[in-house]
Scaffold this motif. Structure first.
Motif, PDB file in Angstrom:
ATOM      1  N   GLN A 132      -0.387 -12.532  12.891  1.00  0.00           N
ATOM      2  CA  GLN A 132      -1.382 -12.425  11.918  1.00  0.00           C
ATOM      3  C   GLN A 132      -1.843 -11.020  11.354  1.00  0.00           C
ATOM      4  O   GLN A 132      -0.779  -9.725  12.215  1.00  0.00           O
ATOM      5  N   LEU A 133      -2.188 -10.949  10.264  1.00  0.00           N
ATOM      6  CA  LEU A 133      -1.909  -9.003   9.675  1.00  0.00           C
ATOM      7  C   LEU A 133      -3.127  -9.326  10.241  1.00  0.00           C
ATOM      8  O   LEU A 133      -4.383  -9.408  10.614  1.00  0.00           O
ATOM      9  N   VAL A 134      -3.499  -7.434  10.566  1.00  0.00           N
ATOM     10  CA  VAL A 134      -4.694  -7.233  11.003  1.00  0.00           C
ATOM     11  C   VAL A 134      -4.772  -6.182  10.349  1.00  0.00           C
ATOM     12  O   VAL A 134      -4.287  -4.815   9.754  1.00  0.00           O
ATOM     13  N   PRO A 135      -6.531  -6.133   9.730  1.00  0.00           N
ATOM     14  CA  PRO A 135      -6.559  -5.533   8.070  1.00  0.00           C
ATOM     15  C   PRO A 135      -6.846  -3.862   8.552  1.00  0.00           C
ATOM     16  O   PRO A 135      -7.378  -3.652   9.989  1.00  0.00           O
ATOM     17  N   ALA A 136      -6.263  -3.084   7.898  1.00  0.00           N
ATOM     18  CA  ALA A 136      -6.310  -1.531   7.961  1.00  0.00           C
ATOM     19  C   ALA A 136      -7.322  -1.112   6.976  1.00  0.00           C
ATOM     20  O   ALA A 136      -7.372  -1.726   5.725  1.00  0.00           O
ATOM     21  N   GLU A 137      -7.781   0.107   6.990  1.00  0.00           N
ATOM     22  CA  GLU A 137      -8.163   0.819   6.256  1.00  0.00           C
ATOM     23  C   GLU A 137      -7.086   0.954   4.970  1.00  0.00           C
ATOM     24  O   GLU A 137      -6.136   1.397   4.804  1.00  0.00           O
ATOM     25  N   GLY A 138      -7.594   0.511   2.794  1.00  0.00           N
ATOM     26  CA  GLY A 138      -6.596   0.679   2.738  1.00  0.00           C
ATOM     27  C   GLY A 138      -6.148  -0.864   1.651  1.00  0.00           C
ATOM     28  O   GLY A 138      -7.072  -1.377   2.208  1.00  0.00           O
ATOM     29  N   SER A 139      -5.644  -0.558   0.516  1.00  0.00           N
ATOM     30  CA  SER A 139      -5.143  -1.749   0.303  1.00  0.00           C
ATOM     31  C   SER A 139      -4.646  -2.565   0.608  1.00  0.00           C
ATOM     32  O   SER A 139      -4.065  -2.918   1.375  1.00  0.00           O
ATOM     33  N   GLU A 140      -4.736  -3.919   0.018  1.00  0.00           N
ATOM     34  CA  GLU A 140      -4.617  -5.691   0.283  1.00  0.00           C
ATOM     35  C   GLU A 140      -4.851  -5.240   2.598  1.00  0.00           C
ATOM     36  O   GLU A 140      -4.188  -5.973   2.944  1.00  0.00           O
ATOM     37  N   GLY A 141      -5.596  -3.958   2.811  1.00  0.00           N
ATOM     38  CA  GLY A 141      -5.367  -4.172   4.305  1.00  0.00           C
ATOM     39  C   GLY A 141      -3.984  -3.633   5.158  1.00  0.00           C
ATOM     40  O   GLY A 141      -4.372  -3.502   6.352  1.00  0.00           O
ATOM     41  N   PHE A 142      -3.673  -3.010   4.460  1.00  0.00           N
ATOM     42  CA  PHE A 142      -2.433  -2.164   4.448  1.00  0.00           C
ATOM     43  C   PHE A 142      -2.874  -0.637   4.514  1.00  0.00           C
ATOM     44  O   PHE A 142      -3.783   0.098   4.084  1.00  0.00           O
ATOM     45  N   TRP A 143      -2.226  -0.225   5.842  1.00  0.00           N
ATOM     46  CA  TRP A 143      -2.668   1.213   6.096  1.00  0.00           C
ATOM     47  C   TRP A 143      -1.312   1.944   4.986  1.00  0.00           C
ATOM     48  O   TRP A 143      -0.430   2.242   5.424  1.00  0.00           O
ATOM     49  N   VAL A 144      -2.208   3.075   4.449  1.00  0.00           N
ATOM     50  CA  VAL A 144      -1.674   3.668   3.897  1.00  0.00           C
ATOM     51  C   VAL A 144      -2.357   4.805   3.398  1.00  0.00           C
ATOM     52  O   VAL A 144      -3.447   5.905   3.128  1.00  0.00           O
ATOM     53  N   ARG A 145      -0.826   6.118   3.267  1.00  0.00           N
ATOM     54  CA  ARG A 145      -1.174   7.988   3.571  1.00  0.00           C
ATOM     55  C   ARG A 145      -0.823   7.951   2.041  1.00  0.00           C
ATOM     56  O   ARG A 145       0.974   7.831   1.885  1.00  0.00           O
ATOM     57  N   ALA A 146      -1.153   9.256   1.489  1.00  0.00           N
ATOM     58  CA  ALA A 146      -0.134  10.342   0.385  1.00  0.00           C
ATOM     59  C   ALA A 146      -0.629  11.793   0.335  1.00  0.00           C
ATOM     60  O   ALA A 146      -1.360  11.703   0.923  1.00  0.00           O
ATOM     61  N   PRO A 147      -0.036  12.630  -0.660  1.00  0.00           N
ATOM     62  CA  PRO A 147      -0.078  13.409   0.033  1.00  0.00           C
ATOM     63  C   PRO A 147      -1.374  13.431  -1.086  1.00  0.00           C
ATOM     64  O   PRO A 147      -1.980  14.311  -1.079  1.00  0.00           O
ATOM     65  N   HIS A 148      -1.807  13.045  -2.370  1.00  0.00           N
ATOM     66  CA  HIS A 148      -2.722  13.075  -3.606  1.00  0.00           C
ATOM     67  C   HIS A 148      -4.644  13.185  -2.873  1.00  0.00           C
ATOM     68  O   HIS A 148      -5.443  12.997  -3.822  1.00  0.00           O
ATOM     69  N   LEU A 149      -4.295  11.950  -2.070  1.00  0.00           N
ATOM     70  CA  LEU A 149      -5.099  10.670  -0.902  1.00  0.00           C
ATOM     71  C   LEU A 149      -5.425  11.563   0.016  1.00  0.00           C
ATOM     72  O   LEU A 149      -6.800  12.176   0.505  1.00  0.00           O
ATOM     73  N   GLN A 150      -4.837  11.514   1.236  1.00  0.00           N
ATOM     74  CA  GLN A 150      -4.821  12.481   2.451  1.00  0.00           C
ATOM     75  C   GLN A 150      -4.394  13.984   2.495  1.00  0.00           C
ATOM     76  O   GLN A 150      -4.620  13.847   3.426  1.00  0.00           O
ATOM     77  N   GLY A 151      -2.858  14.562   2.157  1.00  0.00           N
ATOM     78  CA  GLY A 151      -2.865  15.592   2.266  1.00  0.00           C
ATOM     79  C   GLY A 151      -1.577  15.854   3.029  1.00  0.00           C
ATOM     80  O   GLY A 151      -0.942  16.003   3.223  1.00  0.00           O
TER      81      GLY A 151
END
Length: 388
Positions: A355-374
């Motif tokens: 089962q997927l463990v929800p994380a913060e981010g879109s659709e419960g996935f964990w996402v990091r990006a330069p324009h969002l978190q650096g």
């Protein structure tokens, strides 16, 4: 010298290798001259499409691109820019900003179109951040030091840092790029260079002392070392990678870090059950494009569709290696739904015991990006295998 190096880069040779060879061939250059050479090569390599727009041609020479860079992006007069670029007369330049995303941020057309599909209205912001060098981020090795103590030690060695905002292990270097590999603190294993997003993926595993943890795509071991420190060097830490040379480097780095529980696997693991499994999958690496000025121009569109079968196979293998109640983390350093969300959805459909463990981010996935978190761009999904 500059135009010769640029010609090699524009012909497809990796910019960092060209610059290294050029500097080795001109060892008498001053520190300032070396810095100017590096800035010129890297910036022209990065901005080549934007510069070609200003020149009004896609067939510009390295000297012409350098002149456009000095005039349009640095702000020198056209006469001075031409003289410094070795041109007899300055070329006519088109002023203003290109309308297309690809030309504005100097990307191949297919890649700009891909980022538009992935990010929608935020594509321009994302692409703008790809053209700004990422910070130098360090990870404190908690087996040997605390983050606060490492910060004090680095200050004594002439390197100023500030705590990272996302990882409790992170320090970001402040000011000019230092020679980290000349520091005693690195040789003593007090820290590793690791992007804060990459640290975050290792922390998602939540490795604990005494557990059996498997890093299925260990590479040279940046995340493996983080897992070992989280385990407080107690338990069983298994590392596999098909590249034997990278595993050898992992063993060297483990020794320096004071980590003795790493067991390198020279063949794919079978017949074991681990409490935690990390699949840091090979990917198209679109999330790290800001780390090299010419990486975007050496990519082929086929890279976006070549790797999902490999990634699915890795998850299928990992599925068999997670004990009931255990955790599986799938991660990439790319921005591509076909390698990220689609792979995860396919896995869940075929593996009902997870089962997927929800994380913060879109659709419960964990996402990091330069324009969002650096950070660089990363994606992760966390699964747990149902007990029983």
């Amino acid at each position: 010298m500059v135009t010769g190096a640029l010609s090699q880069v524009l012909s497809g040779n990796p910019a960092e290798r060209v610059l290294d060879r050029t500097l080795r061939a001109h060892r008498l250059l001053s520190r300032e001259q070396r810095q100017v050479l590096a800035e010129a090569v890297f910036n022209v390599a990065l901005w080549r499409r934007r510069l070609a727009f200003h020149l009004g041609t896609s067939e510009a020479s390295g000297s012409e691109l350098l002149c456009a860079f000095l005039a349009q992006l640095v702000g020198l007069s056209s006469d001075v820019a031409a003289r410094l670029s070795g041109l007899a007369t300055p070329p006519e330049l088109v002023s203003g900003e290109p309308s297309s995303l690809a030309l504005r941020y100097s990307l191949p057309d297919w890649l700009a179109e891909h980022f538009t599909r992935e990010w929608g209205d935020a594509a321009g912001d994302f692409c703008a951040h790809l053209n700004v060098p990422g910070p130098i981020t360090l990870r404190a090795n908690l087996l040997k030091t605390r983050r606060e103590d490492l910060q004090t030690r680095l200050r004594a060695e002439g390197v100023e840092t500030r705590p990272g905002a996302l990882s409790p292990l992170a320090l970001q270097v402040v000011g000019p790029k230092p020679n980290l590999y000349g520091l005693d603190s690195l040789r003593e294993g007090l820290f590793e260079v690791q992007d804060e997003g990459s640290q975050g993926i290792g922390l998602l595993v939540e490795a604990r002392p005494g557990e059996t943890v498997l890093d299925l795509c260990a590479g040279a071991g940046g995340k493996t070392l983080l897992l070992g420190a989280a385990m407080e060097n107690r338990g069983r830490l298994l590392a596999y990678d098909p590249d034997a040379g990278r595993l050898d480097r992992l063993l060297q780095r483990s020794s320096r870090a004071g980590l003795s529980i790493v067991q390198v696997l020279r063949s794919p693991p079978e017949g074991l059950l681990a409490d935690r499994v990390l699949v840091d999958a090979p990917c198209s690496e679109l999330g790290s494009l800001r780390r090299g000025p010419d990486l975007r121009f050496r990519l082929e569109p086929g890279a976006l569709s070549a790797l999902p079968p490999v990634q699915r196979d890795l998850l299928a293998r990992a599925r068999r290696l997670v004990r009931p109640g255990g955790r599986l983390v799938y991660a990439t350093c790319t921005v591509n739904r076909a390698e990220n969300e689609d792979v995860v959805h396919d896995f869940l459909q075929g593996a009902p015991e997870f089962q997927l463990v929800p994380a913060e981010g879109s659709e419960g996935f964990w996402v990091r990006a330069p324009h969002l978190q650096g950070t660089d761009g990363f994606f992760a999904a966390v699964f747990e295998r149902r007990a029983g």
